[in-house]
Design a protein around this motif. Sequence first.
Motif, PDB file in Angstrom:
ATOM      1  N   SER A 133       0.835  -1.201   0.000  1.00 32.46           N
ATOM      2  CA  SER A 133       0.000   0.000   0.000  1.00 32.46           C
ATOM      3  C   SER A 133       0.870   1.252   0.000  1.00 32.46           C
ATOM      4  O   SER A 133       1.908   1.299   0.668  1.00 32.46           O
ATOM      5  N   ASN A 185      -3.557   3.719  -1.942  1.00 32.43           N
ATOM      6  CA  ASN A 185      -3.621   3.526  -0.503  1.00 32.43           C
ATOM      7  C   ASN A 185      -4.784   2.579  -0.219  1.00 32.43           C
ATOM      8  O   ASN A 185      -5.955   2.936  -0.380  1.00 32.43           O
ATOM      9  N   LEU A 186      -4.471   1.371   0.201  1.00 36.81           N
ATOM     10  CA  LEU A 186      -5.491   0.333   0.306  1.00 36.81           C
ATOM     11  C   LEU A 186      -6.484   0.600   1.428  1.00 36.81           C
ATOM     12  O   LEU A 186      -7.651   0.213   1.318  1.00 36.81           O
ATOM     13  N   TYR A 217      -1.508  -5.063  -3.082  1.00 41.85           N
ATOM     14  CA  TYR A 217      -2.126  -5.123  -4.403  1.00 41.85           C
ATOM     15  C   TYR A 217      -1.175  -5.806  -5.383  1.00 41.85           C
ATOM     16  O   TYR A 217      -0.020  -6.123  -5.033  1.00 41.85           O
TER      17      TYR A 217
END
Length: 263
Positions: A148, A171-172, A187
Amino acid sequence: MYRFLLTPRWIALHVVVLLVIPAFVLLGRWQFGRFEERSANSDRVTANLAAPPVPVESLAGPVAEEDDRYRAVTASGSYDAAQGLLVRRRPQEGRPGFYVLTPLVMADGRAVLVNRGWVKAGATADTPPEVPPPPTGQVNVTGRLRLSESEESSGIRDRQGLPAGQVLLINLDTIGKRLPYELLGGYVDLTGQQPDTDPAPEPVPAPDVGAGGGLNLAYGVQWWLFIGVAIGGWILLIRREAADQRAEGAQAGADEETAAPAG
């Protein structure tokens, strides 16, 4: 002969040399530390890229670990194209463009965010880019695990007021709050998928592992060589001044003998 070393001018030079030497030592040690850090990172990333792929959920739970960056991973599920996003300010090969993010919903109801690749920017800043749709139905993907992003890790300053469906950071935590399912903590940069599509976003290049801190090693050696230069120059100046003092003393003695009246 060496009383000149206690004059104010020379005392100032001694102080400068004594300050410069530890400064060069510290700078060299810092560069050597950076060399070790970057070499370890280079070795880790190289090993991760070469490792056989593993299921992404085995590495990326609530968070993904730093040591797993760029590890080859696999995932299966179906793309949720309705929740897709575009990541602004992502140039590739010198061209402005966007990354295409699409959640891949897996069988357990969780999803992993997949960076399907890069698309070029529109004709103007306000023109939406052309984005090829993802395949429908069951999809099997392979890719590189990524962490992230934050402002600190990416160097990109986030801001509000972007067009709908666009972000600046992957930004997760922030993206996950918009989604109706849980996102994994890492990701995936897509490297392959079945079934494939044509056209498709351009693949994101593999990371440049680089020289592993070789420049830092060279800079560290350079700083420590400067220590020898500083000490050698200091000694050379002292010897030159002493030689000048001796020459002046000898000349003064010769002048006195010449000037003395004949007995």
